[in-house]
Design an enzyme around this catalytic site. Sequence first.
Site, mmCIF file in Angstrom:
data_model
loop_
_atom_site.group_PDB
_atom_site.id
_atom_site.type_symbol
_atom_site.label_atom_id
_atom_site.label_comp_id
_atom_site.label_asym_id
_atom_site.label_seq_id
_atom_site.Cartn_x
_atom_site.Cartn_y
_atom_site.Cartn_z
ATOM 1 N N GLU A 103 5.213 -3.955 6.883
ATOM 2 C CA GLU A 103 4.426 -2.522 6.991
ATOM 3 C C GLU A 103 3.282 -2.503 6.006
ATOM 4 O O GLU A 103 3.786 -2.862 4.570
ATOM 5 C CB GLU A 103 5.531 -1.650 6.953
ATOM 6 C CG GLU A 103 4.898 -0.013 7.252
ATOM 7 C CD GLU A 103 6.038 0.920 7.394
ATOM 8 O OE1 GLU A 103 6.861 0.769 8.249
ATOM 9 O OE2 GLU A 103 5.938 2.006 6.849
ATOM 10 N N ASP A 105 1.255 0.697 4.417
ATOM 11 C CA ASP A 105 1.055 1.929 4.394
ATOM 12 C C ASP A 105 0.218 2.839 3.501
ATOM 13 O O ASP A 105 -0.083 2.372 2.515
ATOM 14 C CB ASP A 105 2.479 2.773 3.856
ATOM 15 C CG ASP A 105 3.714 2.489 4.714
ATOM 16 O OD1 ASP A 105 3.422 2.016 5.847
ATOM 17 O OD2 ASP A 105 4.918 2.616 4.044
ATOM 18 N N GLU A 107 -0.115 6.848 2.744
ATOM 19 C CA GLU A 107 0.439 8.318 2.868
ATOM 20 C C GLU A 107 -0.371 9.218 1.988
ATOM 21 O O GLU A 107 -0.351 8.954 0.853
ATOM 22 C CB GLU A 107 1.863 8.212 2.656
ATOM 23 C CG GLU A 107 2.724 7.335 3.724
ATOM 24 C CD GLU A 107 4.322 7.180 3.257
ATOM 25 O OE1 GLU A 107 4.917 7.491 4.163
ATOM 26 O OE2 GLU A 107 4.560 7.087 1.956
ATOM 27 N N GLN A 120 -0.327 7.748 -1.577
ATOM 28 C CA GLN A 120 0.450 6.793 -1.689
ATOM 29 C C GLN A 120 0.363 5.515 -0.968
ATOM 30 O O GLN A 120 0.394 5.704 0.455
ATOM 31 C CB GLN A 120 2.078 7.412 -1.541
ATOM 32 C CG GLN A 120 3.177 6.459 -1.819
ATOM 33 C CD GLN A 120 4.516 7.136 -1.932
ATOM 34 O OE1 GLN A 120 4.954 7.753 -3.023
ATOM 35 N NE2 GLN A 120 5.311 6.933 -0.642
ATOM 36 N N THR A 121 0.446 4.457 -1.373
ATOM 37 C CA THR A 121 0.500 3.246 -0.909
ATOM 38 C C THR A 121 1.953 2.343 -0.836
ATOM 39 O O THR A 121 2.444 2.407 -1.794
ATOM 40 C CB THR A 121 -0.548 2.162 -0.958
ATOM 41 O OG1 THR A 121 -0.535 1.686 -2.322
ATOM 42 C CG2 THR A 121 -1.854 2.804 -0.708
ATOM 43 N N ASN A 122 2.424 1.498 0.211
ATOM 44 C CA ASN A 122 3.618 1.027 0.277
ATOM 45 C C ASN A 122 3.504 -0.448 1.148
ATOM 46 O O ASN A 122 2.632 -0.515 2.000
ATOM 47 C CB ASN A 122 4.664 1.603 0.672
ATOM 48 C CG ASN A 122 5.881 1.066 0.011
ATOM 49 O OD1 ASN A 122 6.143 0.180 -0.480
ATOM 50 N ND2 ASN A 122 6.818 1.731 0.588
ATOM 51 N N GLU A 132 6.095 1.433 -4.101
ATOM 52 C CA GLU A 132 5.212 2.411 -3.923
ATOM 53 C C GLU A 132 4.220 2.350 -5.325
ATOM 54 O O GLU A 132 4.607 2.052 -6.374
ATOM 55 C CB GLU A 132 5.744 3.729 -3.862
ATOM 56 C CG GLU A 132 6.814 3.758 -2.844
ATOM 57 C CD GLU A 132 8.116 3.505 -2.971
ATOM 58 O OE1 GLU A 132 8.331 2.676 -4.127
ATOM 59 O OE2 GLU A 132 9.211 3.724 -2.145
ATOM 60 N N TRP A 197 10.227 15.650 -0.619
ATOM 61 C CA TRP A 197 9.929 14.785 -1.376
ATOM 62 C C TRP A 197 8.307 14.722 -1.711
ATOM 63 O O TRP A 197 7.663 13.927 -2.652
ATOM 64 C CB TRP A 197 10.280 13.320 -0.900
ATOM 65 C CG TRP A 197 9.541 12.923 0.357
ATOM 66 C CD1 TRP A 197 10.045 13.046 1.707
ATOM 67 C CD2 TRP A 197 8.609 11.953 0.354
ATOM 68 N NE1 TRP A 197 9.091 12.269 2.242
ATOM 69 C CE2 TRP A 197 8.307 11.716 1.502
ATOM 70 C CE3 TRP A 197 7.556 11.452 -0.646
ATOM 71 C CZ2 TRP A 197 7.291 11.121 2.429
ATOM 72 C CZ3 TRP A 197 6.411 10.729 0.109
ATOM 73 C CH2 TRP A 197 6.384 10.547 1.281
#
Length: 287
Positions: A103, A105, A107, A120-122, A132, A197
Amino acid sequence: MASSSSLLFASLCIHTCFLLAWSRPATFLQDFRITWADTHIKQIQGGTAIQLILDQSSGCGFASKSQYLFGKVSMKIKLIPGDSAGTVTAFYMNSDTDTVRDELDFEFLGNRSGQPYTVQTNVYAHGKGDREQRVNLWFDPAADFHTYSILWNHYHVVFSVDEVPIRVYKNNEARGLPYPKFQPMGIYSTLWEADDWATRGGLEKIDWSKAPFYAYYKDFDIEGCPVPGPASCPSSSANWWEKPANQALDADQARRYRWVRLNHLTYDYCTDRSRYPVPPPECSEGI
């Protein structure tokens, strides 16, 4: 014998058809389907743009009709204006596999009015995530559309905002580190409530009196190898995203990347000693 003009016309047709197959800004329904709460996604501008809605009854989501193995995906997004605390607008790629997930991400974490918007990336590779990083955007992403993109090839994953790299995850398989390259991934987006969160670690709760919340998307652009599709495509060095110019950041991209990291990076799992007393091995690789 065919005339030179007819041969030229045929060549142009072949070239045009190739571009249409592999790279075309799409209307929403050409490449995507609604996966969650169809009453909360509205097509606008003749289907070339959509409005996502979050209220107390539901969030919403959509996904690509196909999966892809390597390439680049980008969308122009205008985020929730004003007090968006507790909301998350997500744009990501996912292998849709439960146990060994890959994945990538984006966000976008909502904020109280006057505070910067955080992205935020992951990265999940072979089922391992918890990578993160957070960057405060240097502009108001709710005032206008901005382009968010993920470049994914055999060499690295690059997350970019308006073509400015904000994160690079290198392929370090030679060092025994996982890298997402075996599983095709679909493209997904959701708008949802996560006030446990999302904003200041959950300290700032969503204010439902400000609902409904709206985010807007347009210029859906997917360039990649669809799966199922030609088996030779993902390994082909002829794909533009595999060319030497895309195997590492160039000098200008590296300069802009360092500017983001120095001035706008607010969290990096690599430096979080409470979580990782010994930094994960990929953290020493830089860009």
